[in-house]
Write an enzyme that holds these catalytic residues in place. Structure first.
Site, PDB file in Angstrom:
ATOM      1  N   HIS A 284       6.192   6.221  -6.714  1.00 41.59           N
ATOM      2  CA  HIS A 284       5.080   5.579  -7.419  1.00 41.59           C
ATOM      3  C   HIS A 284       5.610   4.918  -8.697  1.00 41.59           C
ATOM      4  O   HIS A 284       6.749   5.119  -9.087  1.00 41.59           O
ATOM      5  CB  HIS A 284       4.056   6.626  -7.883  1.00 41.59           C
ATOM      6  CG  HIS A 284       3.542   7.545  -6.835  1.00 41.59           C
ATOM      7  ND1 HIS A 284       2.332   7.359  -6.226  1.00 41.59           N
ATOM      8  CD2 HIS A 284       4.042   8.695  -6.313  1.00 41.59           C
ATOM      9  CE1 HIS A 284       2.097   8.344  -5.379  1.00 41.59           C
ATOM     10  NE2 HIS A 284       3.128   9.166  -5.409  1.00 41.59           N
TER      11      HIS A 284
ATOM     12  N   ASP B 208       1.947   0.211  -5.719  1.00 40.42           N
ATOM     13  CA  ASP B 208       3.192   0.698  -6.316  1.00 40.42           C
ATOM     14  C   ASP B 208       4.109   1.348  -5.280  1.00 40.42           C
ATOM     15  O   ASP B 208       3.616   1.817  -4.261  1.00 40.42           O
ATOM     16  CB  ASP B 208       2.875   1.679  -7.454  1.00 40.42           C
ATOM     17  CG  ASP B 208       2.073   2.899  -7.027  1.00 40.42           C
ATOM     18  OD1 ASP B 208       1.046   2.746  -6.353  1.00 40.42           O
ATOM     19  OD2 ASP B 208       2.482   4.018  -7.365  1.00 40.42           O
TER      20      ASP B 208
ATOM     21  N   GLU C  31       6.981   9.731  -9.830  1.00 39.24           N
ATOM     22  CA  GLU C  31       6.455   8.607 -10.612  1.00 39.24           C
ATOM     23  C   GLU C  31       7.569   8.032 -11.474  1.00 39.24           C
ATOM     24  O   GLU C  31       8.240   8.766 -12.205  1.00 39.24           O
ATOM     25  CB  GLU C  31       5.322   9.076 -11.531  1.00 39.24           C
ATOM     26  CG  GLU C  31       4.084   9.538 -10.807  1.00 39.24           C
ATOM     27  CD  GLU C  31       3.115   8.414 -10.461  1.00 39.24           C
ATOM     28  OE1 GLU C  31       3.423   7.238 -10.752  1.00 39.24           O
ATOM     29  OE2 GLU C  31       2.048   8.736  -9.906  1.00 39.24           O
TER      30      GLU C  31
ATOM     31  N   HIS D 180       4.126   4.333  -2.454  1.00 39.79           N
ATOM     32  CA  HIS D 180       2.687   4.594  -2.433  1.00 39.79           C
ATOM     33  C   HIS D 180       1.952   3.455  -1.732  1.00 39.79           C
ATOM     34  O   HIS D 180       0.984   3.666  -1.010  1.00 39.79           O
ATOM     35  CB  HIS D 180       2.196   4.767  -3.869  1.00 39.79           C
ATOM     36  CG  HIS D 180       0.901   5.495  -3.986  1.00 39.79           C
ATOM     37  ND1 HIS D 180       0.213   5.536  -5.175  1.00 39.79           N
ATOM     38  CD2 HIS D 180       0.158   6.208  -3.116  1.00 39.79           C
ATOM     39  CE1 HIS D 180      -0.900   6.241  -5.006  1.00 39.79           C
ATOM     40  NE2 HIS D 180      -0.951   6.656  -3.764  1.00 39.79           N
TER      41      HIS D 180
END
Length: 179
Positions: A31, A161, A113, A151
Site C-alpha cells: 500500500h 495504491d 504501507e 492494494h
C-alpha cells in the site's frame, strides 16, 4: 511462526484481531499512505494506526475521525521500518478485497504501507527496506515471491495504491540481491 521482524521499530496497534482458524499469511499486500496526502515525515501514520491521531491537527484529517485501520508494517521515506501488528494477527488493511478467488484478504495477508502517494516516486531506501522485509517474510510465513501484490489489484474499484510509480522491477531486483 515468528511474530516480530527484528529490523523494525515496534509500535503496536489495537486495530487488529485473531486470524480465523489460525491461518498463516500467504499473501503480501503493498500500500501507500501519507497524512495529510503528500505530507511526509510528520509521524502521523503510526498515530493513525494506533488510534491516537489528533484529527483536529489538520483540516484534511477530520475525515479520519473514528476510522480504525492498521497494517503490519509501515516504511517511512528514509527506510525506517515500523511494525504495528504481529504477523500472527489480522491487521485491518485490505478491506473488501479479492485475490486468486479468495476474499477477506485481511484473514490471510500481511499489509505493508509505504509512506508515499500514488503519483510520487518511492525512495531507494524504501525499496531496500521492503526487499529485506519481504525476504524475511518469505522464510517466516507461507508468502512467496509470486504472492506479492498491490492494494490496487485486490480492490481495483476502491483503491489505486501503491500506484503507477511503484517500481516493481526495482523491488524484485533488490529482493534477488537480498535473498
Amino acid at each position: 511462526m515468528t511474530d516480530w521482524y527484528p529490523g523494525a521499530k515496534r509500535h503496536p496497534s489495537p486495530h487488529c484481531d485473531d486470524r480465523p482458524d489460525n491461518l498463516r499469511p500467504d499473501l503480501l499486500v503493498i500500500h501507500n499512505i501519507s497524512l495529510p496526502p503528500q505530507h511526509f515525515g510528520q509521524g502521523l501514520v503510526p498515530a493513525f494506526f494506533d488510534g491516537s491521531l489528533d484529527c483536529r491537527a489538520h483540516p484534511w484529517l477530520a475525515r479520519l475521525e473514528g476510522v480504525r485501520v492498521s497494517a503490519h508494517f509501515f516504511i517511512e521515506r528514509d527506510g525506517t521500518l515500523w511494525q504495528l501488528v504481529a504477523i500472527s494477527q489480522r491487521a485491518w488493511h485490505a478491506g473488501l478485497s479479492q485475490f486468486a478467488g479468495r476474499e477477506r484478504l485481511n484473514d490471510s495477508s500481511v499489509g505493508v504501507e509505504l509512506e508515499g502517494a500514488d503519483h510520487l516516486p518511492f525512495t531507494l531506501a524504501q525499496y531496500q527496506a521492503l526487499a529485506r522485509l519481504s525476504a524475511w517474510l518469505f522464510t517466516h510465513t507461507d508468502i512467496g515471491p509470486h504472492r506479492v501484490t498491490g492494494h490496487e489489484t485486490i480492490a481495483p474499484i476502491r483503491k489505486t495504491d501503491p500506484g503507477p510509480l511503484f517500481d516493481w522491477l526495482t523491488y524484485y531486483r533488490l529482493m534477488e540481491l537480498t535473498a
